[in-house]
Design an enzyme around this catalytic site. Sequence first.
Site, PDB file in Angstrom:
ATOM      1  N   THR A   1      36.225  40.138  39.890  1.00 14.68           N
ATOM      2  CA  THR A   1      37.546  40.522  40.410  1.00 14.68           C
ATOM      3  C   THR A   1      37.411  41.541  41.541  1.00 14.68           C
ATOM      4  OG1 THR A   1      37.803  42.211  38.694  1.00 14.68           O
ATOM      5  CG2 THR A   1      38.777  40.053  38.242  1.00 14.68           C
TER       6      THR A   1
ATOM      7  N   TYR B   1      19.283  47.396  34.797  1.00 14.75           N
ATOM      8  CA  TYR B   1      18.101  48.116  35.282  1.00 14.75           C
ATOM      9  C   TYR B   1      18.437  48.784  36.604  1.00 14.75           C
ATOM     10  CZ  TYR B   1      13.639  49.168  37.393  1.00 14.75           C
ATOM     11  OH  TYR B   1      12.616  49.830  38.003  1.00 14.75           O
TER      12      TYR B   1
ATOM     13  N   SER C   1      35.763  46.377  34.850  1.00 13.67           N
ATOM     14  CA  SER C   1      36.804  45.995  33.895  1.00 13.67           C
ATOM     15  C   SER C   1      37.686  44.924  34.520  1.00 13.67           C
ATOM     16  CB  SER C   1      37.657  47.232  33.574  1.00 13.67           C
ATOM     17  OG  SER C   1      38.564  46.957  32.549  1.00 13.67           O
TER      18      SER C   1
ATOM     19  N   TYR D   1      41.958  43.317  25.753  1.00 16.33           N
ATOM     20  CA  TYR D   1      41.771  44.482  26.635  1.00 16.33           C
ATOM     21  C   TYR D   1      41.866  45.769  25.826  1.00 16.33           C
ATOM     22  CZ  TYR D   1      42.390  47.528  30.724  1.00 16.33           C
ATOM     23  OH  TYR D   1      42.257  48.510  31.674  1.00 16.33           O
TER      24      TYR D   1
ATOM     25  N   TYR E   1      27.949  57.913  21.161  1.00 14.14           N
ATOM     26  CA  TYR E   1      26.793  58.334  21.970  1.00 14.14           C
ATOM     27  C   TYR E   1      26.829  59.843  22.204  1.00 14.14           C
ATOM     28  CZ  TYR E   1      24.221  54.108  23.071  1.00 14.14           C
ATOM     29  OH  TYR E   1      23.404  53.014  22.979  1.00 14.14           O
TER      30      TYR E   1
ATOM     31  N   ARG F   1      49.742  42.014  38.840  1.00 12.78           N
ATOM     32  CA  ARG F   1      50.431  43.216  38.378  1.00 12.78           C
ATOM     33  C   ARG F   1      51.669  43.471  39.228  1.00 12.78           C
ATOM     34  NH1 ARG F   1      45.593  47.386  37.278  1.00 12.78           N
ATOM     35  NH2 ARG F   1      44.657  46.322  39.034  1.00 12.78           N
TER      36      ARG F   1
HETATM   37  N1  UDP Z   1      56.337  42.781  35.711  1.00 12.67           N
HETATM   38  C1  UDP Z   1      57.456  42.208  36.279  1.00 12.67           C
HETATM   39  N2  UDP Z   1      57.274  41.317  37.304  1.00 12.67           N
HETATM   40  C2  UDP Z   1      56.075  40.976  37.805  1.00 12.67           C
HETATM   41  C3  UDP Z   1      54.926  41.571  37.215  1.00 12.67           C
HETATM   42  C4  UDP Z   1      55.085  42.457  36.155  1.00 12.67           C
HETATM   43  O1  UDP Z   1      58.598  42.489  35.880  1.00 12.67           O
HETATM   44  O2  UDP Z   1      56.012  40.156  38.740  1.00 12.67           O
HETATM   45  C5  UDP Z   1      56.509  43.770  34.622  1.00 12.67           C
HETATM   46  C6  UDP Z   1      55.659  43.535  33.370  1.00 12.67           C
HETATM   47  O3  UDP Z   1      56.327  42.672  32.470  1.00 12.67           O
HETATM   48  C7  UDP Z   1      55.517  44.953  32.837  1.00 12.67           C
HETATM   49  C8  UDP Z   1      55.535  45.823  34.086  1.00 12.67           C
HETATM   50  O4  UDP Z   1      56.076  45.018  35.128  1.00 12.67           O
HETATM   51  O5  UDP Z   1      56.645  45.297  32.028  1.00 12.67           O
HETATM   52  C9  UDP Z   1      54.148  46.298  34.514  1.00 12.67           C
HETATM   53  O6  UDP Z   1      53.286  45.181  34.507  1.00 12.67           O
HETATM   54  P1  UDP Z   1      51.830  45.190  35.105  1.00 12.67           P
HETATM   55  O7  UDP Z   1      51.315  43.781  35.008  1.00 12.67           O
HETATM   56  O8  UDP Z   1      51.814  45.826  36.441  1.00 12.67           O
HETATM   57  O9  UDP Z   1      50.901  46.099  34.198  1.00 12.67           O
HETATM   58  P2  UDP Z   1      51.007  46.723  32.731  1.00 12.67           P
HETATM   59  O10 UDP Z   1      51.654  48.035  32.938  1.00 12.67           O
HETATM   60  O11 UDP Z   1      51.826  45.832  31.841  1.00 12.67           O
HETATM   61  O12 UDP Z   1      49.605  46.812  32.305  1.00 12.67           O
END
Ligand code: UDP
Length: 317
Positions: free
Chosen positions: A35, A62, A75, A145, A159, A186
Site C-alpha cells: 500500500t 535482516y 500496516s 486490524y 518485550y 478513507r
Molecule cells: N465514511 C463515509 N464516507 C466515505 C468514507 C467513510 O461516510 O466515503 C465514514 C465511515 O463510515 C466512518 C468515517 O467516515 O464513519 C471514517 O471512516 P474512515 O474510513 O476514514 O476511517 P475510520 O475512522 O473508520 O477508521
Amino acid sequence: MRILITGGAGFIGSHLCDRYLADGHEVIAMDNLSTGSTDNIAHLAGHPRFSFIKHNVTSYIYVAGPLDMVLHLASLPSPVDYLNFPIQTLKVGALGTHNTLGLALDKGAKYFLASTSEVYGDPLVHPQAEDYWGNVNPVGPRGVYDESKRFAEAMTMAYHRYHSVDTRIVRIFNTYGPRMRADDGRVVPNFICQALRGEPLTVYGDGSRTRAFCYVSDLVEGIVRLMNSDVEGPVNLGNPNEMSILDFAVLIKEVTGIQSNIVFVHPTDERVRDDPKVRCPDITRARMLLGWEPQVPVKEGLARTAEYFREKLGIPR
Ligand code: UDP
C-alpha cells in the site's frame, strides 16, 4: 542515529523519514510497497543518509550494521484495505511486530509501535483515554486490524517487561495529509477526491458518526517527542477537534470551494459493520508528558491536502 522505519514508503512513514533526515539522522525505510509507494520517497533518492529496502516485515528481517531506533509503522490502516487483505493485515500487525521487536532486541535499539485508536473498538467511553480497554468485536470485519494491533501492543509490552527493550507505543487517531492514497477508501481522500472530480460526497449512513482529524505534521512532532521522552505506556496522539461526518462533508465543500452534492449511501458490504459510532482522543497524557498539542487548524490542513490531491489527480485549478 541510525533509524529503521517500516512502512517507510507509506503515508505517515514517509513523513517520519523526512523528519528524521531533516534532524540529521540516517534513515533506512523498509516497505513491501503493498500500500506504500516509491512516489512518497522519490524525492529522497540519492540522499546520502537515506536508503530503501523492499521487504515484507512478516518475514524474518535482516538489516546490516547497528540500529539506534526501530519504528514499526508498516500496516494496512484503511478499513477498505483491511477488508480486502484481512490475513496480511493480521500478519503485519502480529508477525511484523514480533520480527521488528526481535530486531530491536538484537540491535539494542529503542522500539516504536504505531498502534491505533481502533484498539478502543466501538467505544463505550468518550472521549477515549489510554486507560480505557476498549470494546472490540474480535470476529467482525474490523477484528483483523483491531486485534492485530491489540496483540502488537501486548507483544511490545512483553518485550519490554521480559527482554527490557526500551519501547514506545502511540495510538494514532484519524490522521490525514499529503501522501494518503487517493483510493484508500478513507473518508478524507474519498471526500476530497470526490469534490475535485465533481462527484457527490458519499456520506455513509446518516452522517452522525464522529471522528476527529489530525494533520500529519502534528502527529510526526508527537512521535518525535515521544521517542525523546521516557514514557513507556501507550499515548494517544490525535486532534480532539471532533465533528460528525456530515459536518466534515460540509467542511470539505467549504475548503475546496466546490459545491458538490452530498449523498447518503448505505453500503451493503462490510465497510460499515462495527464502524465506531464516535471517536475522539483524550490527549491529556500527551499534553502533560510530552507538552504536545496539535497546531495545524483543520481548514489549513485540509487545504494543503486538497492541493496535494489536485496535483496528484492532475486536476487544473
Ligand atoms: N465514511 C463515509 N464516507 C466515505 C468514507 C467513510 O461516510 O466515503 C465514514 C465511515 O463510515 C466512518 C468515517 O467516515 O464513519 C471514517 O471512516 P474512515 O474510513 O476514514 O476511517 P475510520 O475512522 O473508520 O477508521
